[in-house]
Motif scaffolding. Structure first.
Motif, PDB file in Angstrom:
ATOM      1  N   ASP A  19       0.828  -1.202   0.000  1.00  0.00           N
ATOM      2  CA  ASP A  19       0.000   0.000   0.000  1.00  0.00           C
ATOM      3  C   ASP A  19       0.868   1.260   0.000  1.00  0.00           C
ATOM      4  N   VAL A  20       1.972   1.232   0.745  1.00  0.00           N
ATOM      5  CA  VAL A  20       2.888   2.378   0.762  1.00  0.00           C
ATOM      6  C   VAL A  20       3.496   2.584  -0.621  1.00  0.00           C
ATOM      7  N   ILE A  21       3.922   1.484  -1.264  1.00  0.00           N
ATOM      8  CA  ILE A  21       4.443   1.564  -2.629  1.00  0.00           C
ATOM      9  C   ILE A  21       3.371   2.132  -3.565  1.00  0.00           C
ATOM     10  N   ASN A  22       2.148   1.641  -3.450  1.00  0.00           N
ATOM     11  CA  ASN A  22       1.058   2.126  -4.300  1.00  0.00           C
ATOM     12  C   ASN A  22       0.808   3.617  -4.074  1.00  0.00           C
ATOM     13  N   ALA A  23       0.963   4.074  -2.831  1.00  0.00           N
ATOM     14  CA  ALA A  23       0.797   5.500  -2.549  1.00  0.00           C
ATOM     15  C   ALA A  23       1.826   6.315  -3.312  1.00  0.00           C
ATOM     16  N   GLY A  24       3.067   5.821  -3.353  1.00  0.00           N
ATOM     17  CA  GLY A  24       4.104   6.526  -4.091  1.00  0.00           C
ATOM     18  C   GLY A  24       3.847   6.550  -5.586  1.00  0.00           C
ATOM     19  N   THR A  25       3.439   5.406  -6.141  1.00  0.00           N
ATOM     20  CA  THR A  25       3.210   5.352  -7.583  1.00  0.00           C
ATOM     21  C   THR A  25       1.944   6.112  -7.983  1.00  0.00           C
ATOM     22  N   SER A  26       0.987   6.268  -7.048  1.00  0.00           N
ATOM     23  CA  SER A  26      -0.280   6.915  -7.394  1.00  0.00           C
ATOM     24  C   SER A  26      -0.096   8.363  -7.816  1.00  0.00           C
ATOM     25  N   VAL A  27       0.917   9.048  -7.280  1.00  0.00           N
ATOM     26  CA  VAL A  27       1.097  10.459  -7.619  1.00  0.00           C
ATOM     27  C   VAL A  27       1.709  10.631  -9.007  1.00  0.00           C
ATOM     28  N   MET A  28       2.173   9.533  -9.614  1.00  0.00           N
ATOM     29  CA  MET A  28       2.803   9.612 -10.929  1.00  0.00           C
ATOM     30  C   MET A  28       1.801   9.570 -12.063  1.00  0.00           C
ATOM     31  N   GLY A  29       0.558   9.187 -11.785  1.00  0.00           N
ATOM     32  CA  GLY A  29      -0.432   9.159 -12.845  1.00  0.00           C
ATOM     33  C   GLY A  29      -0.009   8.278 -13.996  1.00  0.00           C
ATOM     34  N   ASN A  30       0.050   8.848 -15.209  1.00  0.00           N
ATOM     35  CA  ASN A  30       0.389   8.086 -16.408  1.00  0.00           C
ATOM     36  C   ASN A  30       1.886   7.991 -16.667  1.00  0.00           C
ATOM     37  N   ASN A  31       2.687   8.633 -15.846  1.00  0.00           N
ATOM     38  CA  ASN A  31       4.141   8.578 -16.009  1.00  0.00           C
ATOM     39  C   ASN A  31       4.655   7.266 -15.421  1.00  0.00           C
ATOM     40  N   ASP A  32       5.209   6.390 -16.255  1.00  0.00           N
ATOM     41  CA  ASP A  32       5.706   5.106 -15.748  1.00  0.00           C
ATOM     42  C   ASP A  32       7.222   5.016 -15.799  1.00  0.00           C
ATOM     43  N   ASP A  33       7.901   6.162 -15.879  1.00  0.00           N
ATOM     44  CA  ASP A  33       9.364   6.192 -15.901  1.00  0.00           C
ATOM     45  C   ASP A  33       9.850   7.002 -14.706  1.00  0.00           C
ATOM     46  N   PHE A  34      10.118   6.316 -13.600  1.00  0.00           N
ATOM     47  CA  PHE A  34      10.539   7.000 -12.388  1.00  0.00           C
ATOM     48  C   PHE A  34      11.272   6.013 -11.490  1.00  0.00           C
ATOM     49  N   MET A  35      11.896   6.536 -10.436  1.00  0.00           N
ATOM     50  CA  MET A  35      12.481   5.734  -9.364  1.00  0.00           C
ATOM     51  C   MET A  35      11.589   5.868  -8.135  1.00  0.00           C
ATOM     52  N   LEU A  36      11.538   4.833  -7.335  1.00  0.00           N
ATOM     53  CA  LEU A  36      10.777   4.907  -6.087  1.00  0.00           C
ATOM     54  C   LEU A  36      11.656   4.471  -4.930  1.00  0.00           C
ATOM     55  N   MET A  37      11.721   5.321  -3.926  1.00  0.00           N
ATOM     56  CA  MET A  37      12.526   5.053  -2.731  1.00  0.00           C
ATOM     57  C   MET A  37      11.592   4.930  -1.536  1.00  0.00           C
ATOM     58  N   MET A  38      11.774   3.879  -0.750  1.00  0.00           N
ATOM     59  CA  MET A  38      10.963   3.662   0.447  1.00  0.00           C
ATOM     60  C   MET A  38      11.882   3.556   1.653  1.00  0.00           C
ATOM     61  N   THR A  39      11.603   4.363   2.677  1.00  0.00           N
ATOM     62  CA  THR A  39      12.390   4.312   3.909  1.00  0.00           C
ATOM     63  C   THR A  39      11.460   4.163   5.106  1.00  0.00           C
ATOM     64  N   ASN A  40      12.027   3.724   6.219  1.00  0.00           N
ATOM     65  CA  ASN A  40      11.292   3.722   7.477  1.00  0.00           C
ATOM     66  C   ASN A  40      11.055   5.160   7.932  1.00  0.00           C
ATOM     67  N   ALA A  41      10.083   5.355   8.798  1.00  0.00           N
ATOM     68  CA  ALA A  41       9.705   6.696   9.234  1.00  0.00           C
ATOM     69  C   ALA A  41      10.713   7.320  10.185  1.00  0.00           C
ATOM     70  N   ASP A  42      11.694   6.548  10.671  1.00  0.00           N
ATOM     71  CA  ASP A  42      12.676   7.080  11.614  1.00  0.00           C
ATOM     72  C   ASP A  42      14.081   7.151  11.020  1.00  0.00           C
ATOM     73  N   ILE A  43      14.192   7.138   9.693  1.00  0.00           N
ATOM     74  CA  ILE A  43      15.496   7.161   9.030  1.00  0.00           C
ATOM     75  C   ILE A  43      15.790   8.580   8.538  1.00  0.00           C
ATOM     76  N   VAL A  44      16.844   9.173   9.085  1.00  0.00           N
ATOM     77  CA  VAL A  44      17.226  10.558   8.804  1.00  0.00           C
ATOM     78  C   VAL A  44      18.179  10.586   7.608  1.00  0.00           C
ATOM     79  N   LEU A  45      18.013  11.573   6.741  1.00  0.00           N
ATOM     80  CA  LEU A  45      18.839  11.697   5.546  1.00  0.00           C
ATOM     81  C   LEU A  45      19.854  12.830   5.707  1.00  0.00           C
ATOM     82  N   ALA A  46      21.083  12.596   5.245  1.00  0.00           N
ATOM     83  CA  ALA A  46      22.064  13.670   5.138  1.00  0.00           C
ATOM     84  C   ALA A  46      21.675  14.571   3.968  1.00  0.00           C
TER      85      ALA A  46
END
Length: 523
Positions: free
Chosen positions: A241-268
């Motif tokens: 479902d989380v993956i589907n949430a990410g892909t849902s915002v892309m609409g008809n665009n099927d050329d993208f990258m998808l990154m999934m992280t835990n909610a407590d992972i901090v990015l530099a």
């Protein structure tokens, strides 16, 4: 339509309510203008030391102080050679002191999340027309922390994550703009889109908190609480479902990258840039990155400067904690961690692969995902914590709360009085434990046991006697057999790998006889 207004000084010490809210676009409110270039008179940097802050226009003494509608405000900023400021720029106090006394007024922002009659809450079933180019969609699932804490309704880790992803997004977009000027570089992705996927039961508590940070907020269609009411599980998100949430915002665009992280992972700040370079050099369908562990003690967290209960004040405190974490990374004050908290997929691969009913919040979903990707994804590579020594991702503390304070011996040999919940599951359900490739210890609560059962359903062949696991989507069975069929075999209802194809080699797992003994003892 509606747009969001924010307190002009970021909300710290603001008189009255200091949280942003949505208003009609034909209402009159104050104006602050920002620019990434700051060309022409009136533009300056109000916070020179903060590189993410934009140039800010200062309204002079003889200038009209505009209190106007949203569209008039947008035109005023454009006429100055700029734009309305983003919510994050206002909350970061980038433009305090820009004239007209507007620090003490609510000001318009260019919050793209707010359209129509209410703030946008997207649904996987109602996709927009799509985002152009080839973006990296970064999706994660914030949650309502119900235990009282100074950062409520989240916790300090999630606030720091939100501050970090916005900072990293800004850094990447500026990097990409500089690199593309007169360059022929074929970037792996040309923008970063932030998607927050939340369970419905948390929406009321956290929507207004996360919406300034997330480009899109998606309400997930289900949770473990709604799917397994008989087991009284807390509400956790299903990864598909989380993956589907990410892909849902892309609409008809099927050329993208998808990154999934835990909610407590901090990015530099440079993480997206480092990921882009890695994706460009690695011809892989999927990658994963291990985090660093930063030791931030409870005293440092509790003394974070939270001036009041406003979003802006908590953001400022989270930014302070983020800087402490980044300093620790820069100085090498971190420990290596072997857990998998960050996965990146090419959109083409997501057509072939599914997450079944695996969900987050309990072990060891990420190790099983790594297992499946090793089998399924062409060129899959895991990068250890030291891959980006001065950056990457990190987590505050080595979180082992899933052990509930028990030792390894206590977990491996629990008393029967602690395992009575096993009887709430049918024998047929418990048999799926035999198919899950890695269950080190007997699941110690109903949530862990349900995810282990779902893991077995995920790895078990879709057709009895087949070597094609259920995580292979329909129509790709033969492709799996042609590419990876020799990687996985089943012995006594248990998946094992042939040879040592996987980084890390051995997997410490309870054998089928031991799992059967658990079922006989507690089931």
């Amino acid at each position: 339509g509606y747009k969001r207004i924010h307190p002009g000084n970021g909300g710290i010490g603001f008189l009255g309510s200091s949280d942003p809210y949505s208003v009609r676009t034909d209402e009159a409110h104050a104006v602050k203008c920002c620019s990434d270039e700051g060309m022409g008179p009136g533009w300056s940097k109000k916070r020179e030391g903060e590189e993410w802050c934009p140039f800010v226009y200062t309204f002079g003494q003889n200038e009209y102080c505009p209190i106007v509608t949203f569209w008039e405000a947008d035109e005023i900023c454009a006429s100055k050679g700029g734009r309305l400021c983003t919510p994050m720029e206002i909350m970061s106090r980038c433009n305090v002191g820009s004239g007209c006394g507007f620090d003490l007024e609510f000001v318009w922002t260019n919050d793209e999340n707010v359209v129509g009659n209410e703030p946008e809450v997207a649904s996987p079933d109602t996709a927009p027309s799509g985002i152009g180019g080839r973006p990296l969609v970064h999706v994660f699932s914030p949650y309502h922390e119900r235990d009282p804490n100074p950062f409520s309704p989240l916790d300090f880790e999630q606030w720091t994550v939100l501050a970090s992803v916005r900072s990293a997004q800004d850094h990447y977009h500026k990097y990409q703009q500089l690199q593309t000027a007169g360059s022929s570089i074929a970037f792996a992705f040309d923008s970063v889109v932030l998607v927050c996927a939340i369970v419905e039961s948390d929406a009321e508590a956290i929507y207004d908190v996360i919406s300034p940070y997330c480009d899109h907020v998606v309400i997930l269609p289900r949770s473990t609480a709604t799917q397994y009411p008989e087991h009284n599980l807390r509400a956790l998100p299903f990864h598909q479902d989380v993956i589907n949430a990410g892909t849902s915002v892309m609409g008809n665009n099927d050329d993208f990258m998808l990154m999934m992280t835990n909610a407590d992972i901090v990015l530099a700040p440079d993480f997206y840039k480092d990921v882009e370079r890695t994706m460009r050099s690695e011809n892989a369908e999927a990658l994963s990155f291990n985090r660093k562990t930063i030791d931030l003690n409870e005293a440092q967290i509790n003394t974070a400067n939270i001036a009041d209960d406003s979003i802006a004040s908590k953001h400022a405190a989270a930014t302070e904690l983020l800087q402490q974490g980044l300093h620790a990374v820069k100085e090498g004050l971190w420990e290596r961690h072997g857990g998998f908290d960050c996965f990146i997929f090419r959109s083409s691969f997501l057509k072939e692969y599914n997450f079944g009913d695996m969900f987050g919040g309990v072990p060891w979903w990420s190790i099983h995902t790594d297992w499946a990707l090793n089998i399924m994804a062409k060129g899959y590579t895991n990068f250890p914590s030291e891959q980006f020594r001065k950056g990457g991702t990190f987590h505050f503390g080595n979180d082992m709360t899933w052990r509930h304070g028990a030792s390894k011996r206590e977990i491996a040999n629990p008393p029967s009085s602690h395992m009575t919940f096993w009887k709430d599951f049918s024998r047929d359900e418990l048999e799926y434990l035999l198919w899950c490739p890695m269950v080190r210890y007997p699941p110690y609560d109903a949530t862990f046991l349900q995810n282990s059962i779902n893991c077995g359903k995920w790895f078990r062949p879709k057709i009895p006697g087949s070597r094609v696991p259920a995580f292979v989507n329909d129509g790709y069975e033969q492709k799996f057999l042609d590419r990876y069929g020799d990687y996985l075999q089943y012995i006594a209802g248990f998946p094992i790998t042939r040879g040592r194809q996987f980084v890390g080699g051995e997997f410490y797992n309870a054998d089928t006889d031991l799992k059967r003994s658990w079922i006989e003892k507690w089931g």
